[in-house]
Scaffold this active site. Sequence first.
Site, PDB file in Angstrom:
ATOM      1  N   ASP A  24      52.736  35.665  30.954  1.00  0.00           N
ATOM      2  CA  ASP A  24      51.959  36.905  31.043  1.00  0.00           C
ATOM      3  C   ASP A  24      52.875  38.074  31.419  1.00  0.00           C
ATOM      4  OD1 ASP A  24      48.951  37.895  31.366  1.00  0.00           O
ATOM      5  OD2 ASP A  24      50.137  38.793  32.975  1.00  0.00           O
ATOM      6  N   TYR A  53      34.765  43.938  41.071  1.00  0.00           N
ATOM      7  CA  TYR A  53      33.785  44.219  40.010  1.00  0.00           C
ATOM      8  C   TYR A  53      34.390  45.240  39.062  1.00  0.00           C
ATOM      9  CZ  TYR A  53      28.967  44.315  38.221  1.00  0.00           C
ATOM     10  OH  TYR A  53      27.834  44.186  37.450  1.00  0.00           O
ATOM     11  N   GLU A  61      53.990  41.322  28.813  1.00  0.00           N
ATOM     12  CA  GLU A  61      53.733  42.740  29.089  1.00  0.00           C
ATOM     13  C   GLU A  61      55.035  43.521  29.271  1.00  0.00           C
ATOM     14  OE1 GLU A  61      51.013  42.195  32.276  1.00  0.00           O
ATOM     15  OE2 GLU A  61      52.517  42.249  33.848  1.00  0.00           O
ATOM     16  N   VAL A  73      46.435  43.515  45.936  1.00  0.00           N
ATOM     17  CA  VAL A  73      45.618  43.508  47.156  1.00  0.00           C
ATOM     18  C   VAL A  73      45.183  42.081  47.530  1.00  0.00           C
ATOM     19  CG1 VAL A  73      44.762  45.819  46.564  1.00  0.00           C
ATOM     20  CG2 VAL A  73      43.282  43.857  46.194  1.00  0.00           C
ATOM     21  N   GLU A  94      50.544  55.531  13.657  1.00  0.00           N
ATOM     22  CA  GLU A  94      50.383  54.507  12.621  1.00  0.00           C
ATOM     23  C   GLU A  94      50.668  53.087  13.110  1.00  0.00           C
ATOM     24  OE1 GLU A  94      52.021  55.430   8.783  1.00  0.00           O
ATOM     25  OE2 GLU A  94      51.308  57.489   8.877  1.00  0.00           O
ATOM     26  N   LYS A 104      41.683  35.513  27.398  1.00  0.00           N
ATOM     27  CA  LYS A 104      42.718  36.197  26.610  1.00  0.00           C
ATOM     28  C   LYS A 104      42.151  37.460  25.996  1.00  0.00           C
ATOM     29  CE  LYS A 104      45.477  34.767  28.138  1.00  0.00           C
ATOM     30  NZ  LYS A 104      46.739  35.338  28.615  1.00  0.00           N
TER      31      LYS A 104
HETATM   32  P1  NAD Z   1      40.327  46.049  38.153  1.00  0.00           P
HETATM   33  O1  NAD Z   1      41.365  46.965  38.705  1.00  0.00           O
HETATM   34  O2  NAD Z   1      39.641  46.401  36.867  1.00  0.00           O
HETATM   35  O3  NAD Z   1      39.165  45.844  39.234  1.00  0.00           O
HETATM   36  C1  NAD Z   1      39.422  45.584  40.562  1.00  0.00           C
HETATM   37  C2  NAD Z   1      38.132  45.430  41.365  1.00  0.00           C
HETATM   38  O4  NAD Z   1      38.501  45.035  42.696  1.00  0.00           O
HETATM   39  C3  NAD Z   1      37.330  46.710  41.515  1.00  0.00           C
HETATM   40  O5  NAD Z   1      35.958  46.366  41.595  1.00  0.00           O
HETATM   41  C4  NAD Z   1      37.790  47.231  42.864  1.00  0.00           C
HETATM   42  O6  NAD Z   1      36.845  48.075  43.482  1.00  0.00           O
HETATM   43  C5  NAD Z   1      37.935  45.928  43.632  1.00  0.00           C
HETATM   44  N1  NAD Z   1      38.831  45.963  44.772  1.00  0.00           N
HETATM   45  C6  NAD Z   1      40.004  46.622  44.899  1.00  0.00           C
HETATM   46  N2  NAD Z   1      40.558  46.387  46.095  1.00  0.00           N
HETATM   47  C7  NAD Z   1      39.708  45.542  46.739  1.00  0.00           C
HETATM   48  C8  NAD Z   1      39.719  44.921  48.018  1.00  0.00           C
HETATM   49  N3  NAD Z   1      40.709  45.134  48.892  1.00  0.00           N
HETATM   50  N4  NAD Z   1      38.668  44.108  48.346  1.00  0.00           N
HETATM   51  C9  NAD Z   1      37.662  43.876  47.475  1.00  0.00           C
HETATM   52  N5  NAD Z   1      37.599  44.439  46.254  1.00  0.00           N
HETATM   53  C10 NAD Z   1      38.608  45.259  45.903  1.00  0.00           C
HETATM   54  O7  NAD Z   1      41.005  44.598  38.054  1.00  0.00           O
HETATM   55  P2  NAD Z   1      41.138  43.651  36.750  1.00  0.00           P
HETATM   56  O8  NAD Z   1      41.994  44.324  35.716  1.00  0.00           O
HETATM   57  O9  NAD Z   1      39.796  43.132  36.390  1.00  0.00           O
HETATM   58  O10 NAD Z   1      42.027  42.459  37.347  1.00  0.00           O
HETATM   59  C11 NAD Z   1      41.459  41.442  38.172  1.00  0.00           C
HETATM   60  C12 NAD Z   1      42.264  40.162  38.005  1.00  0.00           C
HETATM   61  O11 NAD Z   1      42.141  39.715  36.656  1.00  0.00           O
HETATM   62  C13 NAD Z   1      43.765  40.329  38.247  1.00  0.00           C
HETATM   63  O12 NAD Z   1      44.234  39.130  38.831  1.00  0.00           O
HETATM   64  C14 NAD Z   1      44.320  40.482  36.849  1.00  0.00           C
HETATM   65  O13 NAD Z   1      45.678  40.094  36.771  1.00  0.00           O
HETATM   66  C15 NAD Z   1      43.426  39.519  36.086  1.00  0.00           C
HETATM   67  N6  NAD Z   1      43.298  39.726  34.639  1.00  0.00           N
HETATM   68  C16 NAD Z   1      42.972  40.947  34.154  1.00  0.00           C
HETATM   69  C17 NAD Z   1      42.809  41.116  32.784  1.00  0.00           C
HETATM   70  C18 NAD Z   1      42.367  42.453  32.235  1.00  0.00           C
HETATM   71  O14 NAD Z   1      42.106  42.504  31.034  1.00  0.00           O
HETATM   72  N7  NAD Z   1      42.260  43.522  32.999  1.00  0.00           N
HETATM   73  C19 NAD Z   1      42.962  40.027  31.920  1.00  0.00           C
HETATM   74  C20 NAD Z   1      43.256  38.767  32.449  1.00  0.00           C
HETATM   75  C21 NAD Z   1      43.423  38.632  33.819  1.00  0.00           C
END
Ligand code: NAD
Length: 339
Positions: free
Chosen positions: A186, A20, A190, A80, A226, A126
């Site tokens: 991806d 979440y 980055e 994780v 900037e 995206k």
């Molecule tokens: P985040 O770090 O914002 O959130 C992680 C969530 O997982 C938190 O709610 C945390 O409490 C929970 N968590 C952590 N360890 C856990 C465990 N062992 N068991 C259960 N819950 C656990 O993560 P995010 O940035 O939303 O990334 C999630 C996925 O989305 C990743 O695969 C990431 O590559 C992908 N993604 C992220 C973005 C972005 O903008 N952040 C964009 C596209 C894809």
Amino acid sequence: MSANTNPNPLAKARIAVLGYGSQGRAHALNLRDSGLDVVVGLRPNGPTWHKARAEGFTVAEPGEAVKGADLVAVLTPDMVQPALYTESIEPNIKPGAALLFAHGFNVHFGQIVPRKDIDVILVAPKGPGALVRTEYERGRGVPCIWAVYQDASGHAEAITRGYADGIGGGRAMIIKTDFKEETETDLFGEQAVLCGGASELVIAGFETLVEAGYQPEIAYYEVMHELKLIVDLFYEGGLTKMLQFVSETAQYGDYVSGPRVIDAGVKARMKDVLTDIQDGTFARNWTAEYKAGLPNYKRLKQADLDHPIEQVGARLRARMPWLQPSAAKPAAEPLKKAG
Ligand code: NAD
Ligand code: MG
């Protein structure tokens, strides 16, 4: 809404959203507002457990959330996910259910080898989770890329599209990809351009000016502050808009000096970076680094945080109150992605 004329294939499904954070919260809220049945899976009393509860979700331990779910969205940090899969998902996911990722890293690099009797799919917005949510609330959506890795049910594509619709992506645009393309592009973006490339470019520019005797404050404004103006123009209208808004002098300097800095050697090294991503070298190194407790990661991060551009930047940003809303965002977590 379109749901009446064209029912979502997930209309009768139970969706477990694991995590979440940035993406998990946005997906869970959007799916629920699209009329879908969502349960959130988290570690009891973990950092976001109470938040998900307060926002009205049924929250359970990951293994409990997975039981009975027709679709499991894995939205925890990438590193994780392998243990989460082994401990909570594999023993509990129903045959024929769908396992959804927002980034293909673990499946593509074999860190998770999914059971053969489930669908394995991907929907990657995206944009950051906050935008996925606010665009949905405005009646719009953030474009998504989607992929099917394994189709056990025979309906994996429809389910994937249904999920993309549920989070609002279908209102904008969805583009088909595969796990390999999503993962490799991806990581490349980055590393070479967004995080790695841009930060090294800024630091090199700052050091060049300061070593030549210019004031660090002036250097900071010129090469870091900037940059936002230029990136905003790229974002809104590409190179065309940037070239419309900068002076003729800036354009001429761009044409003659840009290629002297970013020359063929840079592109050749970008290809090396891409090769390390494609052949698994980067994934192996990163996984080993994570398992070793992040020693190099912590040292390199500290060096960035200790760089003089950060000292001068902090002082200058404190005098620009309009920057505070985004400055209030916590520093990136160890596993935060850029894209
Ligand atoms: P985040 O770090 O914002 O959130 C992680 C969530 O997982 C938190 O709610 C945390 O409490 C929970 N968590 C952590 N360890 C856990 C465990 N062992 N068991 C259960 N819950 C656990 O993560 P995010 O940035 O939303 O990334 C999630 C996925 O989305 C990743 O695969 C990431 O590559 C992908 N993604 C992220 C973005 C972005 O903008 N952040 C964009 C596209 C894809
Ligand atoms: Mg760096």
